[in-house]
Design an enzyme around this catalytic site. Structure first.
Site, PDB file in Angstrom:
ATOM      1  N   GLY A   1       0.994  -0.902  -0.186  1.00 31.11           N
ATOM      2  CA  GLY A   1       0.047  -0.373  -0.186  1.00 31.11           C
ATOM      3  C   GLY A   1       0.978   0.962  -0.422  1.00 31.11           C
ATOM      4  O   GLY A   1       1.018   2.247  -1.131  1.00 31.11           O
TER       5      GLY A   1
ATOM      6  N   GLU B   1      -4.425   7.423  -0.308  1.00 31.48           N
ATOM      7  CA  GLU B   1      -3.642   7.887  -1.266  1.00 31.48           C
ATOM      8  C   GLU B   1      -2.024   8.901  -0.298  1.00 31.48           C
ATOM      9  O   GLU B   1      -2.236  10.159  -0.270  1.00 31.48           O
ATOM     10  CB  GLU B   1      -4.267   9.710  -2.353  1.00 31.48           C
ATOM     11  CG  GLU B   1      -5.427   9.002  -3.321  1.00 31.48           C
ATOM     12  CD  GLU B   1      -6.089   9.550  -4.072  1.00 31.48           C
ATOM     13  OE1 GLU B   1      -5.519  11.289  -3.895  1.00 31.48           O
ATOM     14  OE2 GLU B   1      -6.901   8.942  -4.173  1.00 31.48           O
TER      15      GLU B   1
END
Length: 399
Positions: A152, A378
Site C-alpha cells: 500500500g 492516497e
C-alpha cells in the site's frame, strides 16, 4: 482641525462565511461552485442515505454522464473535451461534491485526477484522442491501479509485472481498493518492467482482465470499490504510457488527486458542522435550545475556526497550483491537516446531535465513517507526516 475621515460601513457578519473567504473568489468561481452545489442537492442528497445504507451506488454510469455534462470530469485539464478550469475552481467542485458524500467526490477524483490526468500528462496523442473525450463526457469511466494487496504505502514493492512478448506486453498481477474498478471501461495500471515501473492503458474488456467488487465495507459504502486482476492480459505495444518511467509517474498523479482531497474533506466537515448548527438552534433541553448553552457554543466556535482555516488553506494551495508553484510537500501539509480536522469536526458535531448523530437521517456519522477511509487513502497520516518531517529536517525516515 481636520475632520476625521468616515469609516467604511462593514458588511454584516455571515455565519456561513465568517472570515469572508468568498471575497477571494471570482464570479466564475462562484458560478462553478453553485452549479456543482445545485447538482449535488438535486441528484445526490435526496438519495445518499439510502445508497449508503444499501452499500451501493446505483446508476453510477448515469451520474458519470451528468457529471460530464456539467464539466466536472477532468475539469482542470485542457483540451479533449475537458473544461480547462482553474485549480481553485476544481477544488470548489470537490468541496461541494464531498459535502454530499465522499464516494461521489472519489468517483470524480479517480476519473479526472488519476486516470485522465495520467493519460493527459504521460500519454501519446493517440491515447489522448482515444480515451479523454469519452472520459470527459462521462461516457467512459476510468480507474487507477497502483495499490496492491501487500504493497500500500510502498508502491515501489509492487509485484504486478509486464513483460515484452514480441511487440506486445503481457500484464499479470493484482491491484486492491480500486475506486470505479468494476464499472470502468479503461484502467491505468502501473507495473514493474525490465526497464522500471511503467503505466499501461488497459481496456477492461481485454481477455484476462477482471474487477470483482469489494463488499462488506463500513466506509465509502456509496462508492464502487474493486480488486483488479490481470491474468496474462495481452496488450499492444502502444498501450504503455510513453512519457514517464518510474514512480514519479503515479506519484505525480496522486499529488494531483490529494489536492482535491484537501478541499473535499472540508466539504464533509461543512455538511456536518451545518447539521450541528441547525440542530443546536432547534433542539431544546432544560427549557431552551442547546445552542444557547456555553459548552455547545464553544464547540461550534472551535469547529468554525478549524473549518474555515482549512478552506483558507485549500484556497491558498489552489492559488499556488494555478501559479505552477505547488510542491508535493505542500499537498501533504494540506491533506494531513484538513482530513484530520474534518474528522474531529464530524466527531464533535456528533456529540451535539447526541443519539441522533448516529442516524442516517443526519449526514454526520456517514461523513465521519467516510473520512476514516479518506484519512488513509492516497497516503496515510504517517506517510504525510514523514514527507513533512523529511522536508523540515532534510533527513529521510522512510527507511
Amino acid at each position: 482641525m481636520s475632520t476625521p475621515s468616515k469609516l467604511p460601513k462593514l458588511p454584516p457578519f455571515d455565519p456561513s462565511d465568517p472570515i469572508g473567504i468568498d471575497d477571494l473568489l471570482a464570479p466564475e468561481d462562484l458560478a462553478i461552485r453553485e452549479t456543482v452545489r445545485t447538482w449535488s442537492a438535486d441528484r445526490v442528497l435526496p438519495y445518499i442515505a439510502d445508497w449508503y445504507e444499501r452499500g451501493e451506488l446505483p446508476g453510477i454510469r448515469e451520474l458519470a454522464r451528468e457529471l460530464g455534462s456539467i464539466g466536472a470530469l477532468g475539469m482542470s485539464l485542457e483540451g479533449y473535451g475537458c473544461a480547462g478550469a482553474s485549480a481553485v475552481q476544481y477544488g470548489l467542485a470537490c468541496l461541494e461534491l464531498e459535502a454530499a458524500d465522499s464516494g461521489i467526490r472519489s468517483l470524480v477524483s479517480v476519473q479526472g485526477s488519476l486516470a485522465m490526468y495520467a493519460i493527459h500528462r504521460f500519454g501519446s496523442e493517440e491515447q489522448k484522442q482515444r480515451w479523454l473525450p469519452g472520459m470527459a463526457a462521462g461516457e467512459i469511466i476510468g480507474c487507477f491501479g497502483l495499490t496492491e494487496p501487500d504493497h500500500g504505502s510502498d508502491p515501489a514493492g509492487m509485484r504486478t509485472y509486464a513483460k515484452k512478448d514480441g511487440a506486445d506486453w503481457v500484464l499479470t498481477g493484482r491491484k486492491m481498493w480500486i475506486t470505479n474498478g468494476s464499472v470502468a471501461g479503461v484502467a491505468v495500471v502501473w507495473a514493474q518492467t525490465d526497464d522500471g515501473i511503467r503505466g499501461f492503458v488497459v481496456p477492461t474488456d481485454a481477455p484476462g482482465f477482471s474487477a470483482p467488487e469489494i463488499k462488506h465495507k463500513w466506509s465509502l459504502r456509496a462508492s464502487v470499490t474493486s480488486e483488479l486482476v490481470m491474468d496474462e492480459v495481452r496488450l499492444p505495444a502502444d498501450a504503455v504510457l510513453p512519457d514517464v518511467t518510474g514512480l514519479k509517474g503515479p506519484l505525480s498523479c496522486l499529488s494531483h488527486a490529494r489536492y482535491g482531497i484537501v478541499w473535499g474533506a472540508m466539504g464533509a466537515a461543512r455538511a456536518s458542522f451545518e447539521a450541528a448548527v441547525d440542530y443546536a438552534k432547534t433542539r431544546e433541553q432544560f427549557g431552551k435550545p442547546i445552542g444557547g448553552f456555553q459548552l455547545t457554543q464553544a464547540k461550534l466556535a472551535d469547529m468554525a475556526v478549524e473549518l474555515h482555516k482549512g478552506i483558507l488553506l485549500a484556497h491558498h494551495l489552489g492559488q499556488r497550483m494555478d501559479a505552477g508553484r505547488l510542491r508535493p510537500e505542500q499537498v501533504s501539509f494540506g491533506k494531513l491537516n484538513n482530513v484530520r480536522e474534518a474528522i474531529e469536526i464530524c466527531r464533535t458535531s456528533r456529540t451535539i446531535l447526541g443519539a441522533n448523530g448516529i442516524s442516517l437521517e443526519y449526514p454526520v456519522m456517514r461523513h465521519a465513517t467516510n473520512l476514516e477511509s479518506v484519512l488513509t487513502y492516497e497516503g496515510t497520516v504517517e506517510m504525510h507526516q514523514l514527507v513533512l518531517g523529511k522536508a523540515l529536517t532534510g533527513l529521510d525516515a522512510f527507511r
